[in-house]
Design a protein around this motif. Sequence first.
Motif, PDB file in Angstrom:
ATOM      1  N   LEU A 191       0.808  -1.217   0.000  1.00  0.00           N
ATOM      2  CA  LEU A 191       0.000   0.000   0.000  1.00  0.00           C
ATOM      3  C   LEU A 191       0.844   1.271   0.000  1.00  0.00           C
ATOM      4  O   LEU A 191       0.288   2.375  -0.054  1.00  0.00           O
ATOM      5  N   HIS A 192       2.168   1.142   0.106  1.00  0.00           N
ATOM      6  CA  HIS A 192       3.072   2.301   0.146  1.00  0.00           C
ATOM      7  C   HIS A 192       2.705   3.224   1.315  1.00  0.00           C
ATOM      8  O   HIS A 192       2.674   4.456   1.165  1.00  0.00           O
ATOM      9  N   LEU A 193       2.459   2.624   2.469  1.00  0.00           N
ATOM     10  CA  LEU A 193       2.150   3.389   3.680  1.00  0.00           C
ATOM     11  C   LEU A 193       3.357   3.332   4.609  1.00  0.00           C
ATOM     12  O   LEU A 193       3.804   2.248   4.989  1.00  0.00           O
ATOM     13  N   SER A 194       3.886   4.495   4.961  1.00  0.00           N
ATOM     14  CA  SER A 194       5.014   4.531   5.896  1.00  0.00           C
ATOM     15  C   SER A 194       4.483   4.726   7.310  1.00  0.00           C
ATOM     16  O   SER A 194       3.435   5.332   7.525  1.00  0.00           O
ATOM     17  N   ALA A 195       5.219   4.174   8.288  1.00  0.00           N
ATOM     18  CA  ALA A 195       4.818   4.275   9.695  1.00  0.00           C
ATOM     19  C   ALA A 195       5.250   5.611  10.276  1.00  0.00           C
ATOM     20  O   ALA A 195       6.366   6.080  10.031  1.00  0.00           O
ATOM     21  N   HIS A 196       4.367   6.248  11.025  1.00  0.00           N
ATOM     22  CA  HIS A 196       4.653   7.509  11.707  1.00  0.00           C
ATOM     23  C   HIS A 196       4.462   7.291  13.200  1.00  0.00           C
ATOM     24  O   HIS A 196       3.371   6.889  13.634  1.00  0.00           O
ATOM     25  N   PRO A 197       5.496   7.509  13.990  1.00  0.00           N
ATOM     26  CA  PRO A 197       5.389   7.260  15.444  1.00  0.00           C
ATOM     27  C   PRO A 197       4.208   8.007  16.059  1.00  0.00           C
ATOM     28  O   PRO A 197       3.963   9.182  15.765  1.00  0.00           O
ATOM     29  N   GLY A 198       3.478   7.297  16.926  1.00  0.00           N
ATOM     30  CA  GLY A 198       2.360   7.906  17.628  1.00  0.00           C
ATOM     31  C   GLY A 198       1.055   7.893  16.866  1.00  0.00           C
ATOM     32  O   GLY A 198       0.051   8.409  17.355  1.00  0.00           O
ATOM     33  N   THR A 199       1.036   7.311  15.668  1.00  0.00           N
ATOM     34  CA  THR A 199      -0.199   7.262  14.863  1.00  0.00           C
ATOM     35  C   THR A 199      -0.422   5.835  14.369  1.00  0.00           C
ATOM     36  O   THR A 199       0.516   5.054  14.180  1.00  0.00           O
ATOM     37  N   ALA A 200      -1.692   5.519  14.161  1.00  0.00           N
ATOM     38  CA  ALA A 200      -2.077   4.226  13.601  1.00  0.00           C
ATOM     39  C   ALA A 200      -2.970   4.484  12.394  1.00  0.00           C
ATOM     40  O   ALA A 200      -3.971   5.199  12.490  1.00  0.00           O
ATOM     41  N   ALA A 201      -2.610   3.899  11.250  1.00  0.00           N
ATOM     42  CA  ALA A 201      -3.419   4.020  10.042  1.00  0.00           C
ATOM     43  C   ALA A 201      -4.432   2.887  10.003  1.00  0.00           C
ATOM     44  O   ALA A 201      -4.239   1.827  10.606  1.00  0.00           O
ATOM     45  N   ALA A 202      -5.525   3.117   9.294  1.00  0.00           N
ATOM     46  CA  ALA A 202      -6.574   2.107   9.205  1.00  0.00           C
ATOM     47  C   ALA A 202      -7.012   1.943   7.757  1.00  0.00           C
ATOM     48  O   ALA A 202      -7.029   2.907   6.977  1.00  0.00           O
ATOM     49  N   LEU A 203      -7.392   0.706   7.406  1.00  0.00           N
ATOM     50  CA  LEU A 203      -7.880   0.370   6.077  1.00  0.00           C
ATOM     51  C   LEU A 203      -9.300  -0.166   6.212  1.00  0.00           C
ATOM     52  O   LEU A 203      -9.561  -1.045   7.048  1.00  0.00           O
ATOM     53  N   LEU A 204     -10.204   0.349   5.408  1.00  0.00           N
ATOM     54  CA  LEU A 204     -11.577  -0.142   5.374  1.00  0.00           C
ATOM     55  C   LEU A 204     -11.749  -0.942   4.093  1.00  0.00           C
ATOM     56  O   LEU A 204     -11.621  -0.401   2.985  1.00  0.00           O
ATOM     57  N   VAL A 205     -12.049  -2.248   4.254  1.00  0.00           N
ATOM     58  CA  VAL A 205     -12.097  -3.172   3.123  1.00  0.00           C
ATOM     59  C   VAL A 205     -13.472  -3.821   3.079  1.00  0.00           C
ATOM     60  O   VAL A 205     -13.955  -4.334   4.103  1.00  0.00           O
ATOM     61  N   ASP A 206     -14.106  -3.803   1.898  1.00  0.00           N
ATOM     62  CA  ASP A 206     -15.446  -4.375   1.819  1.00  0.00           C
ATOM     63  C   ASP A 206     -15.393  -5.888   1.617  1.00  0.00           C
ATOM     64  O   ASP A 206     -14.317  -6.504   1.576  1.00  0.00           O
ATOM     65  N   ARG A 207     -16.563  -6.491   1.430  1.00  0.00           N
ATOM     66  CA  ARG A 207     -16.681  -7.946   1.355  1.00  0.00           C
ATOM     67  C   ARG A 207     -15.987  -8.528   0.126  1.00  0.00           C
ATOM     68  O   ARG A 207     -15.528  -9.671   0.138  1.00  0.00           O
ATOM     69  N   GLN A 208     -15.911  -7.738  -0.955  1.00  0.00           N
ATOM     70  CA  GLN A 208     -15.255  -8.213  -2.182  1.00  0.00           C
ATOM     71  C   GLN A 208     -13.741  -7.995  -2.181  1.00  0.00           C
ATOM     72  O   GLN A 208     -13.067  -8.339  -3.146  1.00  0.00           O
ATOM     73  N   GLY A 209     -13.220  -7.412  -1.119  1.00  0.00           N
ATOM     74  CA  GLY A 209     -11.775  -7.182  -1.048  1.00  0.00           C
ATOM     75  C   GLY A 209     -11.337  -5.845  -1.604  1.00  0.00           C
ATOM     76  O   GLY A 209     -10.129  -5.597  -1.734  1.00  0.00           O
ATOM     77  N   ALA A 210     -12.291  -4.965  -1.930  1.00  0.00           N
ATOM     78  CA  ALA A 210     -11.922  -3.636  -2.431  1.00  0.00           C
ATOM     79  C   ALA A 210     -11.531  -2.729  -1.279  1.00  0.00           C
ATOM     80  O   ALA A 210     -12.221  -2.676  -0.255  1.00  0.00           O
ATOM     81  N   LEU A 211     -10.440  -2.030  -1.441  1.00  0.00           N
ATOM     82  CA  LEU A 211      -9.977  -1.086  -0.432  1.00  0.00           C
ATOM     83  C   LEU A 211     -10.793   0.195  -0.568  1.00  0.00           C
ATOM     84  O   LEU A 211     -10.564   1.020  -1.442  1.00  0.00           O
ATOM     85  N   VAL A 212     -11.791   0.351   0.308  1.00  0.00           N
ATOM     86  CA  VAL A 212     -12.750   1.448   0.184  1.00  0.00           C
ATOM     87  C   VAL A 212     -12.163   2.763   0.649  1.00  0.00           C
ATOM     88  O   VAL A 212     -12.388   3.816   0.038  1.00  0.00           O
ATOM     89  N   ARG A 213     -11.395   2.738   1.727  1.00  0.00           N
ATOM     90  CA  ARG A 213     -10.867   3.990   2.261  1.00  0.00           C
ATOM     91  C   ARG A 213      -9.593   3.725   3.051  1.00  0.00           C
ATOM     92  O   ARG A 213      -9.453   2.682   3.687  1.00  0.00           O
ATOM     93  N   VAL A 214      -8.697   4.670   2.992  1.00  0.00           N
ATOM     94  CA  VAL A 214      -7.484   4.666   3.811  1.00  0.00           C
ATOM     95  C   VAL A 214      -7.593   5.817   4.794  1.00  0.00           C
ATOM     96  O   VAL A 214      -7.720   6.972   4.400  1.00  0.00           O
TER      97      VAL A 214
END
Length: 233
Positions: A191-214
Amino acid sequence: MGMPDAEGHGPPDGLPDLPPEWGRVVVPDDASALAEEARQVRRELRRADRQAGQGPHLGPAVRPSIGLPVLVLLVAVLITLTGLAAVTWPRASRSGGAPTVLPYPTAPVGPLPALDLVGPDDAPVPLRSLLPAMIVLVDACACTEQVSIAAAAAPPGVTVVTVTEDRAAGAATAPGVRPLADPAGGLRSYLHLSAHPGTAAALLVDRQGALVRVVPELGPVTDYRDDLARLAG
């Protein structure tokens, strides 16, 4: 043969007569007597030379004109300089110097990779088998409070998963949360997401496996509640 005139003057034998329109030609014994005539002839010759040097006078209709070619050349140069200025001139910022920040996409942005992560018992867990899901990347921040709020807001049928890049998944930080480990960092890399200290990223994925939102930084539940609710549909 020349014949003598009425006064007995005539050309020497063997020479032709002079043209009659010349009249009587008298050759003086002293050449200085012809000085005035010589000056008049020289003046006429000089006047003829000046007129020949000036050349014929051309009227406006036949005089060659260079104005039009020069005008065309000038217009071409101006157009070229204008084009160069338009390309190289620095463009002013419409936002008053503030950088433009693009929002994170809320529409489907791509499929979730088919990864097998590691469960608390070190057994492989296919990530797609947990869909629909909210996947929280907690390797830079455990963010226990935010994870607990997300788990409480998740509708039935939506799995909240925490993923760390440690070798072990660890224990669940909130009820209803599925902890997994991604030692190879395959999810962030894909996903080309880098880690930033003190924060947590989240991925919302639907039933078909589509990445709906980052969600780049997990914050108030109001920021993603609507998208979370749609995952159960």
